[in-house]
Design an enzyme around this catalytic site. Structure first.
Site, PDB file in Angstrom:
ATOM      1  N   LYS A   1      52.073  37.973  26.232  1.00 32.21           N
ATOM      2  CA  LYS A   1      52.773  38.615  25.114  1.00 32.21           C
ATOM      3  C   LYS A   1      52.780  40.128  25.293  1.00 32.21           C
ATOM      4  CE  LYS A   1      53.141  38.348  20.060  1.00 32.21           C
ATOM      5  NZ  LYS A   1      53.987  39.455  19.930  1.00 32.21           N
ATOM      6  N   ARG A   2      51.728  40.612  25.929  1.00 26.78           N
ATOM      7  CA  ARG A   2      51.656  42.058  26.141  1.00 26.78           C
ATOM      8  C   ARG A   2      52.804  42.580  27.019  1.00 26.78           C
ATOM      9  NH1 ARG A   2      46.667  42.360  28.662  1.00 26.78           N
ATOM     10  NH2 ARG A   2      46.346  40.249  27.941  1.00 26.78           N
TER      11      ARG A   2
END
Ligand code: GLU
Length: 486
Positions: free
Chosen positions: A255-256
């Protein structure tokens, strides 16, 4: 009669939908649909520490947005419910106790302190096992005495100490592990609740699941699951492990990185249909050249044989391309509907329906991702300052000097213009104007386009912009242009 194919998507509510998980759901769905079977949703929410408020709703919403519909699950019902694992908590203990009776599991009374104290030993021995099987051989009397004394316990799976376990994965083929490498994993926790690894097997069996699709990070746990199925004498499902979705050769998509969450992709202006199409092909190959597949076509064409063993790399550019194909294929009405929030972002919430319609006509063919829209049309609301060099165009034979002349001629024409204020009429009028001044059309149209947009490129030509801006604003922007050129 062949057994009905039943697949399940068993997400843990973590707060967002990872693209890899969505792909798993899609493949489960496609296996069910392409075989005329059933697709089941089961929420695996037993890990209360990781529980995130609202996370289950994200799962429901994502499946709805993508059209991945389930035949059984929360809210839909079915013969095998409940479909939310936390509502099934009473079911597992009896199975763990049954395993103990069969000699395939055992009570473990080790305290936290003891487990802590052996951690170091295990590490120094270079042993991969975290638990040293201390309670495995307690005598029945010792066990009974401990239970009678009310000592807290867990139930652990009793792995065979020699031999091997082999299972067949539909993607990776036969996989064999040495049994002695398998940890005596906990099945039932001290609070009487099952571990994820146990509940998952019991539920898959009780829900008559025939195909289990999951990430290949579960490959190493699969022998343990297999031993449980064998102990109970249950039929082993077809395992379908999927290679991960990577950001690049070295790191997984997280997600980063910004692209891993389905919700984030929608927020960036990708269409759910395009994302589904894209991720279907991320790890599955239909064979052949076709790349655009509707969900219906995927349902008709999907096969397990097309799944790939090697990791796939998420290519944001490819997704952009695919998204632009979907955008182009939308009807003008549908495009206006999905583009409206982005048009409002640029022009204000109070923008009229008519304007939304005009803007979407202008940008539909020029948009790859909906989030491109605001910056493409922002100049309609506000003209930014620009440099006079913008008027220089080799092919149009314009430069800052002659553009000033051409704009003046155009200004006069527009000021006296009495025709209908529509692009086609204006265009004809300006071409006639160019001809009567012995100029190329571009020499009139390019400076006007530049003055109206203040940009090196704009959606729509000079007269399309003029029609939308109206006569008054058109004249105002020509005057600004003349000042810049002066
Ligand atoms: N709850 C697990 C997860 O979200 C499911 C794994 C499986 O499909 O068995 O990773």
């Amino acid at each position: 009669m062949a057994k009905e194919v039943r697949t399940r998507f068993a997400p843990s509510p973590t707060g967002y939908m990872h693209i890899g998980n969505l792909r798993t759901a899609l493949y489960e769905y496609l296996i069910a649909r392409s075989n005329g079977g059933k697709f089941i949703l089961r929420i695996e929410d037993t890990d209360r520490e990781r529980y995130v408020e609202g996370a289950t709703d994200i799962i429901f919403k994502t499946l709805e947005q993508t059209g991945i519909s389930y035949d059984e699950g929360p809210g839909v019902g079915g013969d095998y419910g409940p479909y939310i694992q936390s509502e099934r908590m009473g079911m597992y203990k009896q199975y763990a106790e049954q395993l103990v009776e069969m000699g395939k599991a055992y009570y473990c009374f080790c305290t936290k302190e003891r487990l802590e104290s052996i951690k170091g030993d295990v590490a120094t021995q270079g042993d991969s096992l975290a638990y040293d099987r201390h309670c495995r051989d307690l005598s029945p009397e010792e066990v009974k005495a401990n239970l009678d004394a009310g000592l807290p316990y867990v139930i652990r799976q009793k792995m065979p100490l020699d031999g091997t376990t082999t299972f067949t994965d539909a993607v990776y083929g036969d996989i064999t592990v040495e049994n002695k490498t398998l940890e005596d994993q906990i099945l039932l926790k001290a609070d009487g609740m099952p571990t994820y690894n146990f509940a998952n097997v019991i539920d898959d069996h009780l829900m008559a699941i025939t195909h289990v699709v999951r990430g290949n990070e579960y490959l190493s746990s699969t022998p343990k699951y297999n031993l449980l199925y064998e102990a109970f004498g249950w039929e082993i499902p077809t395992y379908v492990h999927c290679a991960p979705v990577m950001k690049d050769q070295h790191s997984k998509l997280s997600k980063r990185n910004g692209d891993a969450s389905f919700g984030d992709l929608l927020d960036k202006g990708f269409l759910a249909e395009a994302v589904v199409n894209y991720i279907a092909l991320l790890g599955w190959s239909p064979g052949g050249e076709q790349e655009i597949y509707t969900l219906k076509e995927l349902e008709e064409n999907f096969n397990i044989e097309g799944l790939s063993k090697s990791p796939s790399i998420f290519d944001p550019e490819k997704l952009r391309w695919m998204n632009s194909e979907y955008i182009r294929a939308l009807s003008p009405e549908k495009f206006a509907e999905v583009a409206a929030p982005w048009i409002k972002k640029a022009l204000g919430e109070d923008v009229s329906e008519e304007m939304i319609c005009k803007m979407s006509t202008l940008v539909q063919g020029r948009t790859e991702v909906l989030s491109d829209i605001p910056e493409k049309i922002g100049f309609f609301k506000e003209l930014s300052s620009y440099d006079k060099e913008l008027y220089r165009h080799k092919k149009m034979k314009t430069d800052p000097e002659n553009s000033s002349e051409f704009l003046k001629i155009t200004r006069e024409f527009i000021e006296n213009y009495n025709g209908e204020w529509v692009s086609s009429e204006l265009y004809q009028g300006l071409c006639d104007l160019a001809a009567s001044n012995e100029l190329k059309n571009g020499q009139i149209l390019w400076p006007l386009r530049t003055a109206l947009s203040g940009l090196p490129a704009s959606p729509g030509g000079a007269t399309e912009l003029a029609e939308i801006l109206g006569k008054e604003e058109t004249l105002k922007r020509i005057d600004i242009g003349l000042e810049i050129l002066a």
